[in-house]
Design a protein around this motif. Structure first.
Motif, PDB file in Angstrom:
ATOM      1  N   ALA A 108     -37.902  39.729  25.007  1.00 32.74           N
ATOM      2  CA  ALA A 108     -38.762  40.687  24.313  1.00 32.74           C
ATOM      3  C   ALA A 108     -39.599  41.485  25.303  1.00 32.74           C
ATOM      4  CB  ALA A 108     -39.668  39.950  23.329  1.00 32.74           C
ATOM      5  N   PRO A 137     -36.436  33.893  24.675  1.00 33.85           N
ATOM      6  CA  PRO A 137     -36.897  34.911  23.723  1.00 33.85           C
ATOM      7  C   PRO A 137     -38.100  35.711  24.199  1.00 33.85           C
ATOM      8  CG  PRO A 137     -37.407  32.692  22.939  1.00 33.85           C
ATOM      9  CD  PRO A 137     -36.500  32.534  24.110  1.00 33.85           C
ATOM     10  N   ASP A 138     -39.072  35.056  24.836  1.00 33.92           N
ATOM     11  CA  ASP A 138     -40.267  35.778  25.280  1.00 33.92           C
ATOM     12  C   ASP A 138     -39.930  36.765  26.393  1.00 33.92           C
ATOM     13  OD1 ASP A 138     -41.814  34.392  23.470  1.00 33.92           O
ATOM     14  OD2 ASP A 138     -42.429  32.867  24.915  1.00 33.92           O
ATOM     15  N   ARG A 171     -36.006  38.260  17.309  1.00 31.95           N
ATOM     16  CA  ARG A 171     -36.986  37.706  16.369  1.00 31.95           C
ATOM     17  C   ARG A 171     -38.392  37.769  16.966  1.00 31.95           C
ATOM     18  NH1 ARG A 171     -34.772  33.087  16.024  1.00 31.95           N
ATOM     19  NH2 ARG A 171     -33.243  33.761  14.463  1.00 31.95           N
ATOM     20  N   THR A 172     -38.522  37.398  18.226  1.00 31.48           N
ATOM     21  CA  THR A 172     -39.825  37.462  18.896  1.00 31.48           C
ATOM     22  C   THR A 172     -40.320  38.899  18.979  1.00 31.48           C
ATOM     23  OG1 THR A 172     -39.362  35.487  20.216  1.00 31.48           O
ATOM     24  CG2 THR A 172     -41.026  36.998  21.076  1.00 31.48           C
ATOM     25  N   LEU A 215     -30.803  42.814  21.978  1.00 33.69           N
ATOM     26  CA  LEU A 215     -31.480  41.543  22.203  1.00 33.69           C
ATOM     27  C   LEU A 215     -30.734  40.403  21.525  1.00 33.69           C
ATOM     28  CD1 LEU A 215     -35.142  42.717  21.572  1.00 33.69           C
ATOM     29  CD2 LEU A 215     -34.209  41.960  23.759  1.00 33.69           C
ATOM     30  N   ASP A 225     -32.832  35.169  19.178  1.00 36.45           N
ATOM     31  CA  ASP A 225     -34.189  34.643  19.344  1.00 36.45           C
ATOM     32  C   ASP A 225     -35.130  35.689  19.930  1.00 36.45           C
ATOM     33  OD1 ASP A 225     -33.420  32.252  18.299  1.00 36.45           O
ATOM     34  OD2 ASP A 225     -33.306  31.184  20.215  1.00 36.45           O
ATOM     35  N   ALA A 226     -34.632  36.463  20.901  1.00 40.44           N
ATOM     36  CA  ALA A 226     -35.469  37.495  21.519  1.00 40.44           C
ATOM     37  C   ALA A 226     -35.779  38.610  20.528  1.00 40.44           C
ATOM     38  CB  ALA A 226     -34.776  38.058  22.754  1.00 40.44           C
TER      39      ALA A 226
END
Length: 238
Positions: free
Chosen positions: A180, A176-177, A201-202, A195, A198-199
């Motif tokens: 993003a 995710p980090d 959301r980040t 995305l 999870d990405a």
């Protein structure tokens, strides 16, 4: 190149002050139907479109939930030019036609180049890891802007053929980090960024868009030139 400020955690929703004119998509191609359904519900007011779970059928052309045809992926200018020639010759003019999206997988380009750099070895090669994907995005965006001003495409668009746009994607395995972070570096106006749940959301919880990504051809060409010195042609990746 980065036009996002990192913020503390905030409720999900569209990034505050979004001024980049970039469409956010949700990429559920590698998610299960159940995970995709939950992610779509969570991102309902955040994303413009969704790439649904993969059907299992191999194809270079897919459709989003909203009916946008996604073509590619392309990993270099050479593949992009072949695809653009195909679009110009095969697309049918229609007032109701949606513009097609050309997928460029940023992380996949990095992975291809990183593998070749690792084979080369050495500090100089290591320093160039994970630079190719974003550099290629800058070059590709500039190429599309140039092509859409060409006589052939101006005639085609005047005749009703929709102009394509670029869709930047990352791999689920990027995390995710990292996903993003890739998105933050590819906020080119008139494009879209897809995305994984999870990405996304980040990205929406921890960043705010302050403006579009500025095209930096000097830096992109510098990266391409160094990679060429290592025998890696950024404009001709497989």
């Amino acid at each position: 190149m980065n036009t996002l400020d990192v913020l503390s955690d905030r409720p999900p929703g569209p990034p505050r002050g979004a001024k980049a004119h970039v469409a956010l998509w949700l990429d559920c191609r590698r998610a299960s139907e159940e995970t995709a359904e939950a992610a779509r519900a969570e991102a309902a007011y955040t994303v413009h479109d969704v790439l649904p779970p993969a059907s299992g059928t191999a194809s270079t052309e897919r459709s989003s939930v909203n009916g946008t045809v996604v073509v590619g992926p392309v990993h270099s200018l050479a593949g992009y030019r072949r695809l653009m020639r195909g679009l110009l010759s095969s697309t049918t003019a229609s007032p109701a036609a949606r513009p097609p999206a050309i997928e460029y997988p940023v992380q996949a380009v990095d992975a291809l180049v990183n593998a070749r750099l690792d084979l080369t070895g050495g500090c100089e090669a290591k320093a160039m890891r994970s630079c190719a994907g974003v550099a290629g995005a800058h070059l590709l965006y500039d190429a599309l802007r140039h092509d859409l001003r060409s006589p052939d495409w101006l005639r085609a668009m005047a005749g009703g053929i929709p102009a394509p746009y670029l869709l930047w994607t990352t791999h689920f395995g990027a995390g995710p980090d990292r996903g993003a972070e890739y998105a933050a570096k590819c906020l080119f106006p008139g494009t879209a960024v897809a995305l994984a749940p999870d990405a996304l959301r980040t990205f929406t919880r921890h960043t705010v868009v302050t403006g579009p990504t500025s095209v930096d051809l000097v830096e992109a060409r510098r990266v391409a030139g160094i990679l060429d010195w290592f025998g890696i042609r950024l404009d001709a990746l497989d």
